[in-house]
Design a protein around this motif. Structure first.
Motif, mmCIF file in Angstrom:
data_model
loop_
_atom_site.group_PDB
_atom_site.id
_atom_site.type_symbol
_atom_site.label_atom_id
_atom_site.label_comp_id
_atom_site.label_asym_id
_atom_site.label_seq_id
_atom_site.Cartn_x
_atom_site.Cartn_y
_atom_site.Cartn_z
ATOM 1 N N ILE A 40 -58.562 -21.617 -19.089
ATOM 2 C CA ILE A 40 -57.891 -20.875 -20.377
ATOM 3 C C ILE A 40 -58.613 -21.204 -21.603
ATOM 4 O O ILE A 40 -58.675 -20.401 -22.423
ATOM 5 C CB ILE A 40 -56.253 -21.268 -20.313
ATOM 6 N N ALA A 41 -58.940 -22.484 -21.691
ATOM 7 C CA ALA A 41 -59.403 -22.894 -23.131
ATOM 8 C C ALA A 41 -60.606 -21.989 -23.528
ATOM 9 O O ALA A 41 -60.805 -21.863 -24.653
ATOM 10 C CB ALA A 41 -59.844 -24.566 -22.948
ATOM 11 N N PRO A 42 -61.489 -21.709 -22.416
ATOM 12 C CA PRO A 42 -62.625 -20.864 -23.285
ATOM 13 C C PRO A 42 -62.260 -19.414 -23.629
ATOM 14 O O PRO A 42 -62.946 -18.777 -24.464
ATOM 15 C CB PRO A 42 -63.619 -20.317 -21.928
ATOM 16 N N MET A 43 -61.030 -19.104 -23.649
ATOM 17 C CA MET A 43 -60.742 -17.846 -24.096
ATOM 18 C C MET A 43 -59.987 -18.028 -25.628
ATOM 19 O O MET A 43 -59.424 -17.135 -26.106
ATOM 20 C CB MET A 43 -59.645 -17.215 -23.254
ATOM 21 N N SER A 44 -60.068 -19.311 -26.099
ATOM 22 C CA SER A 44 -59.555 -19.930 -27.064
ATOM 23 C C SER A 44 -58.111 -19.525 -27.535
ATOM 24 O O SER A 44 -57.594 -19.109 -28.526
ATOM 25 C CB SER A 44 -60.366 -19.353 -28.412
ATOM 26 N N LEU A 66 -53.515 -10.605 -23.284
ATOM 27 C CA LEU A 66 -54.201 -9.687 -24.508
ATOM 28 C C LEU A 66 -55.317 -10.855 -25.032
ATOM 29 O O LEU A 66 -56.205 -10.111 -25.357
ATOM 30 C CB LEU A 66 -53.256 -9.640 -25.355
ATOM 31 N N ALA A 67 -55.027 -12.012 -25.221
ATOM 32 C CA ALA A 67 -56.098 -12.877 -25.636
ATOM 33 C C ALA A 67 -57.546 -12.798 -24.783
ATOM 34 O O ALA A 67 -58.475 -12.706 -25.162
ATOM 35 C CB ALA A 67 -55.577 -14.374 -25.706
ATOM 36 N N ALA A 68 -57.167 -12.734 -23.323
ATOM 37 C CA ALA A 68 -58.190 -12.606 -22.536
ATOM 38 C C ALA A 68 -58.906 -11.574 -22.698
ATOM 39 O O ALA A 68 -60.390 -11.226 -22.561
ATOM 40 C CB ALA A 68 -57.782 -12.850 -20.816
ATOM 41 N N PHE A 69 -58.114 -10.264 -22.917
ATOM 42 C CA PHE A 69 -58.885 -9.169 -22.970
ATOM 43 C C PHE A 69 -59.991 -9.091 -24.056
ATOM 44 O O PHE A 69 -60.886 -8.690 -24.058
ATOM 45 C CB PHE A 69 -57.902 -8.091 -22.731
ATOM 46 N N ARG A 70 -59.065 -9.821 -25.288
ATOM 47 C CA ARG A 70 -59.912 -9.598 -26.555
ATOM 48 C C ARG A 70 -61.260 -10.447 -26.476
ATOM 49 O O ARG A 70 -62.137 -9.998 -26.756
ATOM 50 C CB ARG A 70 -58.904 -10.213 -27.549
ATOM 51 N N SER A 71 -61.099 -11.597 -25.660
ATOM 52 C CA SER A 71 -62.311 -12.486 -25.557
ATOM 53 C C SER A 71 -63.528 -11.685 -24.837
ATOM 54 O O SER A 71 -64.541 -12.106 -24.776
ATOM 55 C CB SER A 71 -61.804 -13.792 -24.877
ATOM 56 N N THR A 72 -63.201 -10.719 -23.936
ATOM 57 C CA THR A 72 -63.997 -10.196 -23.244
ATOM 58 C C THR A 72 -64.903 -9.199 -24.061
ATOM 59 O O THR A 72 -65.617 -8.113 -23.560
ATOM 60 C CB THR A 72 -63.460 -9.472 -21.803
ATOM 61 N N GLN A 73 -64.428 -8.670 -25.302
ATOM 62 C CA GLN A 73 -64.903 -7.716 -26.155
ATOM 63 C C GLN A 73 -65.992 -8.131 -26.771
ATOM 64 O O GLN A 73 -66.658 -7.168 -27.716
ATOM 65 C CB GLN A 73 -63.701 -7.043 -26.996
ATOM 66 N N LYS A 129 -66.867 -7.153 -30.752
ATOM 67 C CA LYS A 129 -65.722 -6.316 -31.222
ATOM 68 C C LYS A 129 -64.521 -6.838 -31.382
ATOM 69 O O LYS A 129 -63.347 -6.194 -31.519
ATOM 70 C CB LYS A 129 -65.620 -4.871 -30.270
ATOM 71 N N ALA A 130 -64.418 -8.071 -30.726
ATOM 72 C CA ALA A 130 -63.079 -8.982 -30.588
ATOM 73 C C ALA A 130 -62.610 -8.993 -31.929
ATOM 74 O O ALA A 130 -61.228 -9.084 -32.079
ATOM 75 C CB ALA A 130 -63.486 -10.225 -30.003
ATOM 76 N N THR A 131 -63.005 -9.183 -33.093
ATOM 77 C CA THR A 131 -62.739 -9.395 -34.320
ATOM 78 C C THR A 131 -62.063 -8.075 -35.020
ATOM 79 O O THR A 131 -61.291 -8.127 -35.967
ATOM 80 C CB THR A 131 -63.754 -9.683 -35.442
ATOM 81 N N ASP A 132 -62.475 -7.018 -34.273
ATOM 82 C CA ASP A 132 -61.541 -5.672 -34.927
ATOM 83 C C ASP A 132 -60.162 -5.581 -34.065
ATOM 84 O O ASP A 132 -59.524 -4.715 -34.654
ATOM 85 C CB ASP A 132 -62.412 -4.387 -34.084
ATOM 86 N N LEU A 133 -59.885 -6.616 -33.213
ATOM 87 C CA LEU A 133 -58.704 -6.316 -32.586
ATOM 88 C C LEU A 133 -57.613 -7.531 -33.083
ATOM 89 O O LEU A 133 -57.986 -8.573 -33.341
ATOM 90 C CB LEU A 133 -58.860 -6.687 -31.030
ATOM 91 N N VAL A 134 -56.396 -7.127 -33.372
ATOM 92 C CA VAL A 134 -55.485 -8.124 -33.874
ATOM 93 C C VAL A 134 -54.413 -8.421 -33.081
ATOM 94 O O VAL A 134 -53.673 -7.491 -32.501
ATOM 95 C CB VAL A 134 -54.888 -7.576 -35.242
ATOM 96 N N LEU A 135 -54.034 -9.545 -32.708
ATOM 97 C CA LEU A 135 -52.714 -9.929 -31.938
ATOM 98 C C LEU A 135 -51.637 -10.170 -32.903
ATOM 99 O O LEU A 135 -51.708 -11.272 -33.565
ATOM 100 C CB LEU A 135 -53.116 -10.985 -31.120
ATOM 101 N N LEU A 136 -50.863 -9.401 -32.678
ATOM 102 C CA LEU A 136 -49.585 -9.658 -33.766
ATOM 103 C C LEU A 136 -48.678 -10.825 -33.399
ATOM 104 O O LEU A 136 -48.634 -11.265 -32.217
ATOM 105 C CB LEU A 136 -48.415 -8.301 -33.585
ATOM 106 N N PRO A 137 -48.310 -11.429 -34.396
ATOM 107 C CA PRO A 137 -47.824 -12.717 -34.247
ATOM 108 C C PRO A 137 -46.556 -12.816 -33.302
ATOM 109 O O PRO A 137 -46.095 -13.792 -32.785
ATOM 110 C CB PRO A 137 -47.145 -13.279 -35.715
ATOM 111 N N GLU A 138 -45.575 -11.702 -33.118
ATOM 112 C CA GLU A 138 -44.186 -11.809 -32.378
ATOM 113 C C GLU A 138 -44.413 -11.816 -31.122
ATOM 114 O O GLU A 138 -45.312 -11.184 -30.526
ATOM 115 C CB GLU A 138 -43.337 -10.686 -32.784
#
Lengths: 345, 383
Positions: free
Chosen positions: A320-324, A208-215, A218-227
């Motif tokens: 992995i690190a480049p995807m923060s 999911l983080a990898a997918f968000r990093s490719t956006q 628009k990456a900031t419009d997506l939220v990764l839930l903490p659970e």
């Protein structure tokens, strides 16, 4: 049991799913897979091929990622050349069949190590290259900040993954309901999430983080839930019944962890070959002892792996690190993580 | 029989034994090899997994289903029903659309026949998978639930599909349905009586008032007699999605539209060839009797064309059913999708694939049997 087996086999007469399996050879190393790889001069490695950070071709068409580097490390250990890898893309649907049938030598496709897979599928996991967990990605506009608020949500998920199991169990435990949308193709499932067909996109949190990093923007419009709702230890797997090959794949991974622990990396390794005095490092590099020979491969296998691919920290920083994504539990045990290699002696 | 190679009976026998032997041997080899490989790799086998609880989330189901509680067997049954749902609707709609387009292509109206021709020649040349992606992508451009189109009360159109109100089920509705079926039988009897009357007197009595009364009046009377219960279940936006009512999901809509639009092009061509196979003299003779064009088509040309149309039509129905397995690409959970997940979770690939094959074989053989029966039924009776 016997009747079921015969019926199943008879039903498949025309399919011959496993007819092309590898036959044991009389001569050689005693490992049919190792012999096949050597005869071919190439390692055939099953990867997903479309997940950033794990295996994704770059702009030059070179496969990049932690799984791709895992394949290169095995090739370096066995054949002495990290480039002698053929990357075979597999889907979540065909990956186990590809491994069982001998189409690929090793599977590195973000596959979760579970009891069911190891006991029932005729495959074995050699270790963990990434500790992951099932996560949820939502749009910021939905105003959700916890997985507990997802009652009634529509969730996009890939069929045939352990994510499906994890979500089904989690929603049942929380007494919540959800509507699944199960799409096989990764691009289609992501499009369905972005278009709003689903409220939630769920898979391993790293993906999911990898997918968000490719956006991009628009990456900031997506939220990764903490659970994180499940344990998903991802790692390489091989066919059962070829113990020598299993050992090679397992200890190639451990060699990269040991190198990080001992401070050996691709830049200082040549200097260490001439100057190392630490017995652990000397054994690792094949200067003393016969660790490689015991595995049935080059005694300097770890040298080749670290020189050509790097240690586990270098691989992490590159892929992995480049995807923060923070390293977290994927740190070495000495730094509070779970990565622990048994002693190489 | 002489023991000589020059005896054709002996020769035939030897060849037959050899060929059957080769087939049996090949079958035995494949079964044996599969079994040996399964054993070597310690892969569990058997159909015992059907009774275990399945953690497959299912979005669209005709039966009640709870993931992690219901069994794999039930999940697979839902998959079969989902395939059936798209196959039956697809065959009916493709037949209707295909027949209309096929007739339109022969229409003397230039514009109509050209539009039909362009539709057939373009759509059948594009792979059906791409068409499914197209329809699915198109449906996803609809607004999200909160901004859904709302053309009629209780009807919502959004990227979650079409939401429609339903009527809460009541015993009176069941009896109304029974009355409707009785009405159907009545209509059939009226039709037969009218046929006899026409044969005897040459004049067909007016039947539509009695037909209407039997089909509509009877069920309404029964419903009114039982107290006319009516409770409408209206869909309403609640949380993430609409609750209540029934929905047609975008996945089902895209799959059905894609399959119907694609298969109808082939059916249109079959219908066109069937109509053109009827001798022109039939048209002319009917025209000379002063029959209008529509009646000629319905009562004279189409019945004869059916004999040409039915056999190739069977193949198109089979194609439609088999193409429905592309559902997995756009997220509709048919039997292939659910069996795939099952074999992935249980590792029983051979059993899973065998189930998929058995399901399609059953569907296809049923269609073939029915169509062969129908073909024999309409065949020209030679005297």
């Amino acid at each position: 049991m016997m009747i079921g087996k015969t019926a199943a086999a008879a039903a498949l007469v025309g399919l011959a799913l496993l007819a092309g399996g590898t036959a044991a050879r009389a001569d050689g190393s005693g490992s049919p897979t190792l012999d096949a790889v050597r005869a071919r001069g190439q390692l055939v490695c099953g990867v997903s091929g479309d997940v950033a950070g794990f295996s994704l071709p770059d702009s030059k068409g070179v496969m990049q990622g932690i799984d791709a580097d895992g394949c290169r490390a095995i090739a370096a250990a066995v054949l002495g050349d990290a480039n002698k890898v053929k990357f075979t893309p597999v889907t979540t649907q065909n990956r186990f069949t590809a491994l069982q049938s001998g189409e690929i030598d090793v599977l590195l496709a973000e596959t979760t190590w579970t009891l069911g897979r190891e006991a029932g599928l005729g495959i074995e996991f050699t270790g963990v290259n990434f500790y992951d967990g099932t996560g949820f990605l939502v749009k910021k506009a939905a105003g959700v900040n916890s997985a507990k608020q997802l009652d009634g949500a529509t969730i996009c998920v890939q069929p045939g993954t352990s994510t499906e199991l994890a979500i089904a169990d989690y929603f049942r435990a929380q007494k919540m309901k959800f509507t699944p949308i199960e799409i096989q193709d990764l691009q289609q499932i992501r499009a369905a999430f972005l278009s709003g067909r689903c409220d939630v996109y769920s898979t391993d949190s790293s993906a999911l983080a990898a997918f968000r990093s490719t956006q991009g923007d628009k990456a900031t419009d997506l939220v990764l839930l903490p659970e994180l709702i499940s344990k998903e230890p991802l790692g390489p797997s091989v066919r059962k019944g070829d113990d020598k090959w299993f050992d090679i794949v397992r200890w190639t991974g451990f060699a990269m962890l040991t190198a990080e622990e001992e401070g050996v990396d691709s830049k200082n390794i040549d200097q260490l070959v001439t100057s190392a005095t630490n017995p652990d490092v000397r054994r690792l590099l094949g200067l003393d002892g016969d660790l490689g020979k015991q595995l049935g491969i080059d005694n300097k296998f770890a040298y080749n792996v670290i020189k050509q691919v790097g240690n586990s920290e270098e691989v992490w920083n590159r892929d992995i690190a480049p995807m923060s994504v923070p390293r977290g539990i994927n740190q070495l045990w000495t730094k509070g993580g779970l990565m622990y290699a048994p002693p190489m002696r | 029989m002489r023991l000589s190679w020059s005896d054709p009976r002996l020769r035939n026998l030897v060849w037959q034994i050899l060929i059957i032997g080769a087939v049996v041997l090949a079958g035995w080899y494949l079964a044996h090899n599969t079994n040996r490989n399964l054993e070597q790799r310690h892969i569990a086998t058997g159909f015992g997994f059907l009774g275990q609880a399945a953690s497959i989330p299912i979005g669209e189901s005709l039966l009640s289903y709870t993931p992690s509680v219901s069994t794999y067997g039930r999940a697979l049954l839902i998959g079969v029903l989902n395939t059936l749902k798209v196959a039956v609707a697809g065959v009916v709609l493709a037949t209707v659309l295909g027949t209309l387009v096929g007739i339109a292509r022969l229409s003397p109206n230039w514009l109509l026949s050209r539009i039909a021709a362009i539709y057939v020649e373009t759509v059948r040349d594009i792979p059906v998978l791409l068409q499914l992606f197209f329809w699915y992508g198109l449906l996803q451009t609809l607004p999200p639930p909160r901004a859904a189109f709302h053309p009629l009360p209780g009807v919502f159109l959004s990227n979650r599909g079409v939401k429609l109100p339903t009527i809460a089920w009541h015993a009176a509705h069941f009896w109304a349905l029974v009355a409707f079926l009785a009405g159907c039988v009545l209509v059939w009897l009226i039709g037969r009586a009218a046929d006899r009357r026409q044969a005897a007197t040459g004049r067909r009595p007016r039947t539509w008032p009695t037909t209407l009364a039997a089909l509509l009046g009877l069920p309404i009377l029964v419903w009114l007699g039982l107290g006319a219960p009516l409770h409408v279940d209206m869909p309403a936006l609640h949380g993430f999605n609409f609750q209540g009512g029934i929905s047609i999901t975008p996945e089902y809509a895209a799959l059905l539209t894609g399959l119907v639009v694609y298969t109808a092009t082939y059916i249109a061509e079959i219908v066109r060839s069937g109509i053109q196979a009827v001798a022109a003299g039939q048209w002319e003779a009917a025209g000379a009797l002063g029959l209008p064009r529509g009646l000629v088509l319905r009562r004279i040309v189409l019945p004869q064309a059916l004999r040409v149309i039915v056999p190739p039509m069977t193949s198109q129905y089979l194609n439609l059913v088999k193409n429905s397995s592309l559902a997995i690409a756009i997220g509709y959970q048919d039997i292939v999708s659910i069996a795939d997940t099952t074999l992935n979770q249980t590792g029983q690939s051979i059993e899973g694939i065998a189930i998929i094959m058995a399901v399609y074989l059953t569907f296809s053989l049923s269609i073939s049997l029915f169509m062969n029966w129908y073909n024999a039924h309409i065949a020209l009776v030679e005297r």
